[in-house]
Motif scaffolding. Structure first.
Motif, PDB file in Angstrom:
ATOM      1  N   ASP A  85       1.712   3.202   6.609  1.00  0.00           N
ATOM      2  CA  ASP A  85       0.301   3.470   6.272  1.00  0.00           C
ATOM      3  C   ASP A  85      -0.514   3.722   7.532  1.00  0.00           C
ATOM      4  O   ASP A  85      -1.749   3.652   7.487  1.00  0.00           O
ATOM      5  CB  ASP A  85      -0.326   2.270   5.547  1.00  0.00           C
ATOM      6  N   ARG A 137      11.486   7.450   2.917  1.00  0.00           N
ATOM      7  CA  ARG A 137      10.636   8.156   1.953  1.00  0.00           C
ATOM      8  C   ARG A 137      11.481   9.082   1.099  1.00  0.00           C
ATOM      9  O   ARG A 137      11.270   9.210  -0.106  1.00  0.00           O
ATOM     10  CB  ARG A 137       9.571   8.968   2.698  1.00  0.00           C
ATOM     11  N   LYS A 138      12.442   9.742   1.743  1.00  0.00           N
ATOM     12  CA  LYS A 138      13.247  10.728   1.025  1.00  0.00           C
ATOM     13  C   LYS A 138      14.249  10.039   0.100  1.00  0.00           C
ATOM     14  O   LYS A 138      14.382  10.380  -1.056  1.00  0.00           O
ATOM     15  CB  LYS A 138      13.961  11.631   2.041  1.00  0.00           C
ATOM     16  N   GLN A 139      14.985   9.048   0.643  1.00  0.00           N
ATOM     17  CA  GLN A 139      16.085   8.471  -0.128  1.00  0.00           C
ATOM     18  C   GLN A 139      15.633   7.372  -1.101  1.00  0.00           C
ATOM     19  O   GLN A 139      16.299   7.138  -2.099  1.00  0.00           O
ATOM     20  CB  GLN A 139      17.175   7.935   0.817  1.00  0.00           C
ATOM     21  N   CYS A 140      14.557   6.698  -0.781  1.00  0.00           N
ATOM     22  CA  CYS A 140      14.092   5.619  -1.665  1.00  0.00           C
ATOM     23  C   CYS A 140      12.947   6.092  -2.556  1.00  0.00           C
ATOM     24  O   CYS A 140      12.661   5.480  -3.581  1.00  0.00           O
ATOM     25  CB  CYS A 140      13.650   4.403  -0.871  1.00  0.00           C
ATOM     26  N   GLY A 141      12.284   7.180  -2.167  1.00  0.00           N
ATOM     27  CA  GLY A 141      11.200   7.736  -2.982  1.00  0.00           C
ATOM     28  C   GLY A 141      10.171   6.680  -3.324  1.00  0.00           C
ATOM     29  O   GLY A 141       9.784   5.861  -2.487  1.00  0.00           O
ATOM     30  N   ALA A 142       9.763   6.687  -4.600  1.00  0.00           N
ATOM     31  CA  ALA A 142       8.717   5.753  -5.037  1.00  0.00           C
ATOM     32  C   ALA A 142       9.251   4.332  -5.180  1.00  0.00           C
ATOM     33  O   ALA A 142       8.504   3.415  -5.498  1.00  0.00           O
ATOM     34  CB  ALA A 142       8.128   6.233  -6.354  1.00  0.00           C
ATOM     35  N   SER A 173      14.494   0.763 -13.147  1.00  0.00           N
ATOM     36  CA  SER A 173      13.929   2.084 -12.845  1.00  0.00           C
ATOM     37  C   SER A 173      13.871   2.337 -11.345  1.00  0.00           C
ATOM     38  O   SER A 173      13.340   3.345 -10.900  1.00  0.00           O
ATOM     39  CB  SER A 173      12.526   2.199 -13.446  1.00  0.00           C
ATOM     40  N   LEU A 218      10.209   6.404  13.210  1.00  0.00           N
ATOM     41  CA  LEU A 218       9.651   7.535  12.455  1.00  0.00           C
ATOM     42  C   LEU A 218      10.729   8.259  11.659  1.00  0.00           C
ATOM     43  O   LEU A 218      10.516   8.640  10.508  1.00  0.00           O
ATOM     44  CB  LEU A 218       8.970   8.528  13.407  1.00  0.00           C
ATOM     45  N   LEU A 256      15.823   1.851  -7.231  1.00  0.00           N
ATOM     46  CA  LEU A 256      17.034   2.289  -6.537  1.00  0.00           C
ATOM     47  C   LEU A 256      18.139   1.268  -6.820  1.00  0.00           C
ATOM     48  O   LEU A 256      17.897   0.067  -6.778  1.00  0.00           O
ATOM     49  CB  LEU A 256      16.719   2.281  -5.038  1.00  0.00           C
ATOM     50  N   VAL A 316       0.831  -1.215   0.000  1.00  0.00           N
ATOM     51  CA  VAL A 316       0.000   0.000   0.000  1.00  0.00           C
ATOM     52  C   VAL A 316       0.860   1.257   0.000  1.00  0.00           C
ATOM     53  O   VAL A 316       0.539   2.252  -0.647  1.00  0.00           O
ATOM     54  CB  VAL A 316      -0.953  -0.001   1.213  1.00  0.00           C
ATOM     55  N   ILE A 317       1.993   1.206   0.702  1.00  0.00           N
ATOM     56  CA  ILE A 317       2.856   2.394   0.805  1.00  0.00           C
ATOM     57  C   ILE A 317       3.301   2.868  -0.573  1.00  0.00           C
ATOM     58  O   ILE A 317       3.528   4.049  -0.783  1.00  0.00           O
ATOM     59  CB  ILE A 317       4.068   2.106   1.729  1.00  0.00           C
ATOM     60  N   ARG A 318       3.378   1.934  -1.538  1.00  0.00           N
ATOM     61  CA  ARG A 318       3.810   2.289  -2.887  1.00  0.00           C
ATOM     62  C   ARG A 318       2.637   2.509  -3.838  1.00  0.00           C
ATOM     63  O   ARG A 318       2.627   3.461  -4.610  1.00  0.00           O
ATOM     64  CB  ARG A 318       4.728   1.185  -3.421  1.00  0.00           C
TER      65      ARG A 318
END
Lengths: 461, 461
Positions: free
Chosen positions: A380, A240-245, A288, A233, A290, A153-155
């Protein structure tokens, strides 16, 4: 009256499609819990949308209650047959109707097992993004009706975000075919949204257009040890920042859960938690995604930043599977942790750590001897809780456990159901999450779409 | 009767909040099109949810029609004042209430301009993913009510996917506060979905909880020349595969559009189209995105694969802005292409190429001298069409142009509105996209939530 309806159903649909009396197998009487065994009036094994419409038209005319059944893997009693109901079973309404590779969509019948959907997508080098343990048995219509979640779900979001169009039969037998295939369609109200997550109480889903994605070709994962929920956290924010989508999963396990699971036979212990939390983080590492290097840098920087104190990065598919086995061996609970009861709740993400501490304390003080384990998709805001009370403590106080858990969820303004729905089992607790105005609006919608209340009566509301 | 209502409004809310008579500025009488100027009974500049509830309670008691007004940038007449309506203006209901950086959510008042939302997110190093040309003027409540789209839909989805919770006032003045902040919440029906994209006809949105994302730190883009629409589809499929979730935009321009735009003063011509299509493709090239090398490889392989015949990769932010200016200078149409009319439609993605050819032919044969330009977010199946008829051709046959365009959209089972909504201007064409059963279900929802029909009457349905 019921006899007249039964005869009318047989006359309209034939003996082979309408099971009754001794011909009804026990699996139609109960769900996986085996808690209730209720005799239905008939089981209609529909073979097309028209069969669903015919059945509902007749039941509507007789004001007769209907239970909708898919794969029967739901956890809240949503598929449980009511006494004397007409059961509509979607098991024969199965199959993939079309895959449009350019548009990345699939049109599918509601009774298709989730795994069949996933495999049909993969054959076209595409990916259906909802995945959960019951994949072999659960049906995609049920996944839509419960707005299923799962590990990704996070993705990719929940089931709602994978549905582009629906065909639905309303309580009075009206067929609404709304098989939109376009990502953008703002022509009037988006009526399909009504039926997603409505647990079959507003209409019966017969077909769906699903959205597909490019399949992640390769993934990489790590098990990380974290000293506190605050660190979880900070680690999530870094991920979230370094791995992004590319971030595909972020699964937290509290020390008692991790300890319990890694003591099970056949489960490895890749990292020592020593009373700390463990997070399983997974990334797309295909062309496409990491790169492996960037993933390792991400983990190293988290070590340097002291968000994590130890980590193991999977060096093979086999090792990755061993990591996931720790998280996914919850199917061992019935064998190893009986009697137990489990919970699926959501909480404001910042407060999950405090919630866990407080709940553990409350359970221990109000139910001496109880053991509670905590894990979940914290990215989530979704927490799973398992509560076990050893037999020697005398009896299993399920109502009290629910009171403690849902009471605290209410205090935290959380949700009594993150992904499993309400069904019958959580109905008493709906008011802990939704206020009067929200529930009254839900009732207004139910009244508008099913004024006689024949669809899955007594469920959700 | 109207006098009584006006007095009651003034008594309940005060003279300063309730404008009437000569105090009503012209901007409340019309939208950006300036097509109609209707006098409202009053303009209520609400300052809180309670003001909206009070106004609606009174209008409901008097069965008096209400027009809801936000930034008035809508393109389908959804904000147009009806004669003698009570206008509820949300302009004072503005401001960010809270940003939760851990949960990546923002709670915001409906009247907040989109740009203010974007800027508030950026201050916390977060990103609000919906963006469109009217960002400085349009309001987030209107963006939600129209389920706005824009350039980044291919990556982040539409407005619907950015909304976690809503506060809404129903037609009878009932306040429904459903400000959920959790990504997962399957506790009963997801009632907020009803109001997203309903263009203010089912309730008035007063507050929203929005989902935020990590901001892309760096982007890279290219302008690519493609010999055919078939090549565009193959290039899109490659982009999806090789760029994955880093793909931020995929904007196609047909040769006539590209030619027209690059002949405008101040617009560069980075690549020569020579009668071919041009695609603007943009990727996240920050630390979690695609590397510059990988982006170049992607473009080179598309050249080798003969999907594209030429390409220019932006080597600076300035150059990237120059690329986007070609796509975004549509604001020049009123000056350079008058008289014209424009369309926002969706089509099954595979058929967009054939649709464009056929529509151009039909327009030329039925309206000699007409010029049509084509561009759009084809990755989202969204096509924009601009039709100009030079003054010397004698008159501007708008009804005929609409008949041709929407007629063909109907033949292709497309949508007459991809992102702009229905309002009043597309109402006559709703039946080209939605069937009788769908429209009848929409009416049933309208009837259930606004039985007196006082909310934005005559719009959508």
């Amino acid at each position: 009256m019921s006899d007249v309806l039964l005869k009318a159903l047989i006359q309209a649909l034939g003996d082979e499609r309408v099971l009754h009396g001794a011909a009804i197998e026990d699996r139609y009487r109960t769900d996986w819990s085996g808690q209730y065994h209720h005799d239905p009036l008939a089981v209609v094994r529909v073979q097309g949308t028209e069969d669903v419409a015919t059945t509902l038209r007749l039941c509507h005319a007789h004001r007769h209650p209907v239970t909708v059944q898919g794969g029967m893997t739901g956890l809240v009693g949503g598929g449980q047959t009511g006494v004397g109901d007409v059961v509509i079973s979607l098991e024969r309404l199965a199959g993939v109707q079309e895959i449009d590779a350019d548009a990345a969509t699939m049109t599918v019948w509601a009774g298709t097992p989730l795994q069949a959907v996933q495999e049909a997508a993969l054959e076209q080098h595409l990916y259906f993004a909802v995945d959960l343990g019951a994949r072999g048995t659960c049906q995609v219509g049920g996944n839509i009706s419960t707005n299923a979640g799962g590990n990704r779900v996070i993705r990719y979001g929940m089931m709602r975000e994978q549905v582009l169009g629906l065909e639905v039969v309303l309580a009075d037998g009206t067929i609404v075919t709304s098989l939109n295939k376009m990502l953008k369609n703002n022509a009037g109200y988006d009526i399909k949204q009504l039926f997603i997550g409505a647990e079959g109480t507003l209409g019966i889903i017969t077909r769906a257009v699903l959205r597909l994605h490019p399949a992640p070709e390769q993934t990489t994962c790590a098990l990380c040890v974290l000293p506190s929920y605050e660190a979880v956290l900070r680690f999530l924010s870094r991920a979230r920042k370094q791995c992004g989508a590319s971030l595909l999963a972020f699964e937290a396990m509290w020390p008692d859960f991790y300890g319990f699971m890694t003591r099970l036979p056949g489960i490895e212990t890749p990292v020592q938690a020593d009373g700390q939390l463990v997070v399983l983080v997974e990334c797309d590492s295909g062309p496409s995604g990491l790169s492996q290097d960037a993933f390792e840098t991400f983990v190293e920087q988290a070590l340097e930043g002291e968000e994590i104190t130890d980590a193991a990065i999977a060096s093979s598919l086999k090792q990755a599977q061993a990591f996931w086995k720790i998280r996914d061996s919850v199917s061992e609970f019935p064998v190893r942790l009986s009697p137990y009861t489990s919970f699926d709740v959501s909480l404001p993400i910042r407060q999950i750590g405090r919630f866990v501490e407080q709940l553990r304390e409350q359970l221990q003080s109000r139910i001496p001897g109880s053991v509670s384990l905590y894990f979940g998709h914290v990215g989530d805001s979704n927490l799973h809780v398992v509560v076990h009370v050893p037999r020697e403590s005398g009896g299993f106080p399920k109502p009290l456990i629910e009171e403690v858990v849902y009471g605290l969820v209410g205090d935290y303004q959380g949700s009594v159901s993150a992904e499993h729905g309400i069904g019958t089992r959580k109905k008493a607790w709906l008011g802990h999450t939704r206020n009067e105005a929200e529930i009254s609006l839900m009732s207004r919608i139910k009244q508008a779409l099913d004024p006689l209340g024949i669809l899955n009566p007594g469920k959700v509301l």
